[in-house]
Scaffold this active site. Structure first.
Site, short mmCIF file in Angstrom:
data_model
loop_
_atom_site.label_atom_id
_atom_site.label_comp_id
_atom_site.label_asym_id
_atom_site.label_seq_id
_atom_site.Cartn_x
_atom_site.Cartn_y
_atom_site.Cartn_z
N LYS A 147 0.86 -1.20 0.00
CA LYS A 147 0.00 0.00 0.00
C LYS A 147 0.88 1.23 0.00
O LYS A 147 1.88 1.29 0.72
CB LYS A 147 -0.91 -0.03 1.24
N SER A 152 -9.89 1.96 2.53
CA SER A 152 -8.93 2.67 1.71
C SER A 152 -7.91 1.78 1.01
O SER A 152 -7.25 2.22 0.09
CB SER A 152 -8.17 3.67 2.59
N SER A 164 -10.37 -0.26 6.75
CA SER A 164 -9.69 -0.13 5.46
C SER A 164 -8.95 -1.37 4.96
O SER A 164 -8.47 -1.39 3.84
CB SER A 164 -8.69 1.03 5.51
#
Lengths: 492, 102, 492
Positions: free
Chosen positions: C78, C158, C182
């Site tokens: 990420k 997210s 997330s």
């Protein structure tokens, strides 16, 4: 709060156009914690260094960087709290104080707001007139210092160095207990002495290790507190006094001219000796304090605090008391000696087995004036306490007269030699043997027969004879013996 | 019944004030939109007023331990190039910003 | 030709160590597939060149018998994890050119085991969002589509880049972070396994912060066994993170599939009143029955304050974020927008550098912390947070694990919820309470809804008991109907 009641006695006033005004002063002292590394990062906390050399990724607030607290800084804060006879809070919290400034890389300062590490305490301050006052401490908390902005390197831009960013500070807040510039100066001096005894802050104001924010207001004696102004970041004891005097006078003039005091932040301008409004802060700050979510509450175990209590040095108030008691010193001398623990240490070393009064006189007299001239600290003194002790011994056993001792002391300062060595080398020891002195007296009298007769009429001339004898003996003759012999021979 | 906290209305001025505190420029036409969005979010979170929190300690972290402390050692620093490598403007190892007027 | 679609982390690890294919061969397959998957817009930055060198080194190590535990396995990260020398943007314009000089603890740990970085995966800007639509590089796309629809769907957020990449078989493991759901919500939307460990289990050092008291890193994988293996290498104490817990790591891999007969699972009755899609509710009930047939006792638990979790979260998370994101000011790194004054520089940089959702949350956070509102909002939310936490503490006195759906709906269309923040926020209604309580939870694919879209079951357990999630999770994995994504519509 009932600050006003507890300090209702009017100690000091200044004269206005229509009467007396009392000045009310509270201080926020920022003292840099003596430590190797910063409060929340492992970079060096030492003064100076090339720009950005004492900066870690944490200090520069790089994304994802996290604070880890320095145990020693916590100990230092607790130690200072104990030195201020304050309550140590075993539970305290670090908060974020949010504001934007280029030398504040995180966009917030990690500080303590609602739950500081140290609570209420007090400092006893001796004033010049010999009176003691108690200044109450409201709190002490730990926080990060900011970086440094330079506005004079470039005409268009400000330059930012982060070497100081994250260095540990203790903010020490007093109650509004001070009433004059002199009181404030004495307080800061005393506080600095305590910090230095504790070795928690070096108190070096030139390097910014100790700075004061000064809250000043004025009132008619007996009135409620007036509106205060805060003078930011004053970095010398002399300037603290000047800033207070100027600001109090300004406020009195404002009020007497029918204007109101606006609560504001002001700057002390060293070049003019005036304070001026920081108008750039057009809008009140809203710091949005909240607990720093990167840190947990600080919980101090009893043992942690006890260990620090056991390491506490003898503090100036206790030392003074002890010096007075054990050595029979007067309060004035004791105050001078405890104002720096190295003085007291030096004194105790000299006075060990010797006359305390002679010891203190030599230290505060000859030694201090010599150090002052040489611009040296006592621990860099060319004359060690052992050497000064030896010199005093030479006086006590009659080897040296007071005058000779002063000469020897001068040589000691230059050569760092022991006084006995100097006495031997220069053959300076006092002549106390009466027959030797008598020979010199006789010699002087023989060659000044007319003056001998004259002296019988005018006894003042005895001094002249003594001087001649001393001169002839290169100052070594015992002055008392000379005096006696001269009188005897002349027949007075 | 828990008493309601006094109603706090968000106005365009509120948006301007907080965007100034947060140092975020907001175009005039955005202010209105934000006023309505943030108002509705704030009204929505006021559901918390239904909860009786008398005698409840605030909780700022789910961890219960005490803060861990590190030893006072210099372990970092002297990495000027790492500090400056992403700097928009620097000179002689300083960050440079438009003149700050005190 | 390696069948990436049917490969998972464990099988790849075994194949590499058994020399069924080389790390370079594997890497080339992934690079090839990533190149064909650009329609999904999952990668912010690729790292193919460095990955090649690393794969060659891995092959050497494997040949020499020096292979580390995860030698030669390519992973996605990420874009919130700082990676030394590789752009780290948090999917924000304000960091679009930021190249950290440091490596996050988590990615360093994975690297140390021989993992190879394929690239940085898209996310909602600064992890603020539930759809991965707020990324400055545009929306990431879910590899899944409804059976009879051509509508492009969000991969959740997210960590939508991470969930999408694992679901599309572009990497067998992606790191992710979870502040309010997330990891779990995007896992549920993409038919992958998403684990949010206990707060403090994985180091936050080097991860761009959103809300520090809630953020926690974890893996997104295809299977529970993969998740357990990934956590083994991600978890652990880090002295650089003051909120990292010094708690032993269980043998997670060994926990997978262990018998749970006679253990208890809790069903929060309040969650039945939530607005859940029918298929999701049915799937939840089905899952409860799977446990019943495994000999697990089903117990009703009370989580009465959970319905306040979302409003509490939308005070706490923005408050922390408003402070955490203050460092992005255009002074030290990142995008700078010029202005006539420093104030303009700040406001332009932040006004143009942050996207709409980030600005909205910063403003909300600023508001709830500001003078006069702190107690009514922030402090209130912190108190409610304690009540939510206490509910769970009570529940876990009775049960081993709590079972809920992960999300109230399956994946929705790109753009569908973007104009209504509150509707978007409601996606996290089932996941947010877990973050507020700091608990570990896992989302496991549990079947497909009537449109053919994946659903997820969330298992929650007590602090630092991640092993139980793997132990219980296997039941869902083996009991559900097939969740294979038949269509690979995006491949070019």
């Amino acid at each position: 709060m009932n600050d006003i009641n507890t300090t209702s006695e009017v100690r000091h006033t200044i004269e206005g156009q229509n009467g007396e005004w009392e000045i009310i002063i509270g201080l926020e002292i920022h003292a840099q914690v003596t430590s190797e590394s910063k409060l929340f990062s492992g970079s060096s906390a030492s003064f100076g260094g090339a720009p950005m050399s004492h900066v870690s990724l944490v200090d520069a607030a790089m994304p994802g960087m996290l604070p880890v607290i320095n145990k020693h800084c916590v100990r230092q804060a607790v130690k200072t709290g104990l030195g201020l006879k304050a309550k140590i809070n075993s539970y305290s919290i670090f908060d974020r104080k949010n504001y934007f400034y280029p030398d504040l890389p995180q966009g917030y300062q990690i500080s303590q707001f609602k739950f500081p590490i140290v609570g209420e305490g007090e400092v006893k301050v001796s004033l010049k007139d010999g009176e003691d006052i108690i200044v109450r401490i409201e709190r002490l908390h730990l926080e990060q210092d900011a970086g440094k902005s330079f506005h004079d390197i470039d005409p268009e831009n400000s330059y930012i160095d982060l070497n100081r960013s994250g260095v540990a500070l203790m903010e020490i807040v007093t109650m509004p207990d001070l009433r004059s510039a002199d009181e404030a100066k004495s307080f800061v001096t005393k506080l600095r002495t305590i910090l230095r005894y504790l070795e928690t802050c070096d108190g070096n104001m030139e390097e910014g290790s100790l700075r004061a924010d000064i809250n000043v207001s004025v009132r008619k004696p007996g009135d409620n507190l007036g509106t205060r102004c805060e003078i930011k970041n004053v970095n010398s004891i002399r300037f603290i006094g000047m800033a207070i005097e100027y600001e109090a006078r300004r406020q009195v003039n404002e009020i007497e001219s029918g204007r109101e005091i606006i609560q504001e932040t002001r700057l002390f301008d060293v070049s003019t000796g005036e304070t001026r409004s920081m108008r750039s802060k057009e809008e009140a700050h809203d710091y949005r304090y909240f607990p720093d979510p990167d840190l947990l509450p600080l919980n101090l175990e009893d043992d942690f605090i006890k260990e620090i209590i056991n390491e506490l040095p003898e503090l100036p108030d206790y030392k003074k008391e002890r010096l007075i008691k054990s050595y029979g010193l007067n309060s004035y001398d004791a105050d001078i000696l405890v104002s720096d623990k190295n003085y007291a240490e030096y004194f105790e070393s000299v006075a060990n087995g010797r006359d305390p009064k002679i010891s203190v006189n030599w230290i505060t007299g000859e030694l201090f004036s010599a150090l002052n001239k040489l611009n040296l600290d006592i621990h860099d003194s060319p004359v060690s306490s052992e050497q000064l002790g030896e010199l005093i011994d030479l006086i006590s056993d009659g080897t040296l007269s007071g005058r000779l001792a002063k000469d020897v002391f001068e040589i000691m300062l230059e050569t760092k030699k022991n006084p006995r060595v100097i006495v031997e080398e220069k053959n300076l020891s006092q002549i106390t043997d009466e027959s030797s002195i008598e020979k010199i007296v006789d010699k002087i009298m023989e060659s000044n027969i007319d003056k001998v007769a004259e002296a019988r009429e005018k006894p003042k001339l005895i001094g002249w004879f003594v001087g001649q004898v001393m001169k002839e003996s290169q100052g070594k003759a015992n002055p008392a013996t000379v005096n006696n012999l001269v009188k005897k021979k002349i027949g007075i | 019944m828990v008493s309601k906290v006094n109603q706090m209305t968000i106005t365009k001025d509120t948006i301007r004030k907080i965007s100034n505190l947060a140092k975020i420029s907001i175009a005039d036409q955005e202010v209105e939109k934000l006023e309505s969005e943030i108002s509705s979010i704030i009204r929505w979170v006021e559901a918390l007023n239904e909860v009786d929190t008398e005698n409840v300690d605030p909780m700022s972290n789910s961890l219960t331990g005490a803060l861990r402390m590190r030893e006072d050692l210099v372990t970092d620093g002297n990495k000027v190039s790492d500090i400056l490598s992403n700097s928009p403007v620097d000179d002689e190892n300083f960050f440079v910003v438009p003149k700050v007027i005190e | 030709m390696i069948d990436l679609v049917s490969s998972d982390l464990v099988s790849i690890r075994n194949s590499l160590q058994n020399k069924e294919f080389t790390a370079v061969e594997l890497l080339n397959e992934y690079i090839d597939r990533i190149a064909k998957s650009s329609k999904l817009n999952l990668f912010n930055t690729t790292n193919f060149e460095n990955a090649h060198k690393a794969a060659q080194e891995s092959d050497q190590k494997i040949i020499r018998g020096e292979a580390r535990s995860l030698e030669g396995i390519p992973i996605g990260v990420k874009d919130l994890f700082c990676t030394a020398g590789i752009k780290t943007t948090a999917s924000s314009k304000i960091l679009e050119n930021f190249v950290p000089a440091y490596e996050s603890t988590i990615t360093q740990k994975l690297k140390d085991q021989g993992m190879i970085l394929l690239g940085k995966l898209s996310n909602d800007e600064f992890a603020m969002g539930s759809s991965n639509e707020t990324s400055s590089s545009g929306p990431a796309v879910n590899p899944w589509k409804g059976d009879s629809s051509d509508k492009e769907l969000v991969p959740g957020g997210s960590s939508g880049g991470s969930s999408g990449a694992v679901a599309a078989s572009l990497c067998p493991l992606a790191t992710a972070t979870d502040t309010g759901g997330s990891i779990r919500q995007p896992a549920a939307f993409t038919g992958t396994v998403g684990l949010k460990p206990t707060y403090g289990r994985c180091s936050r050092w080097g991860i761009v912060a959103f809300a520090s008291s809630l953020d926690q890193a974890g893996p997104i994988t295809k299977t529970i066994a993969d998740s357990a293996m990934a956590l083994k290498y991600m978890a652990g104490y880090d002295e650089k993170d003051s909120t990292s817990a010094d708690v032993d790591i269980e043998d997670y891999e060994q926990a997978v599939g262990q018998s749970i007969k006679g253990m208890t699972i809790g069903v929060p009755k309040e969650y039945e009143e939530l607005d859940l899609e029918d298929d999701i509710k049915q799937n939840w009930y089905d899952a409860i029955n799977w446990y019943k047939s495994e000999g697990v006792e089903i117990v009703s638990v009370d989580l009465p304050h959970s319905k306040y979790a979302l409003p509490a979260y939308y005070i706490i998370a923005p408050a922390e974020a408003s402070s955490n994101l203050a460092r992005y000011d255009g002074v030290k790194y990142g995008t700078r927008m010029t202005g006539d004054s420093l104030d303009d520089l700040y406001k332009n940089t932040r006004g143009q550098g942050f996207g709409a959702e980030v600005k909205r949350r910063i403003l909300i956070g600023t508001y709830v912390l500001s003078a006069g509102y702190y107690d009514a909002y922030y402090l209130k939310a912190q108190k409610v947070r304690r009540l939510i936490h206490s509910d769970f503490v009570e529940a876990f006195k009775k049960v081993d694990v709590i079972i809920t759906p992960t999300t109230p709906t399956t994946a929705f269309g790109i753009g569908e919820n973007l104009s209504d923040p509150l509707k978007m926020y409601s996606n996290d209604i089932l996941t947010v309470p877990v973050n507020l309580a700091g608990l570990p939870a896992i989302s496991i694919p549990s079947g497909l809804d009537s449109q053919g879209l994946p659903m997820g079951i969330q298992l929650i357990t007590n602090h630092f008991n991640e092993g139980k999630l793997f132990q219980f999770g296997s039941v869902v994995e083996k009991s559900r109907s097939s969740i294979t994504n038949q269509s690979e519509w995006w491949l070019e």
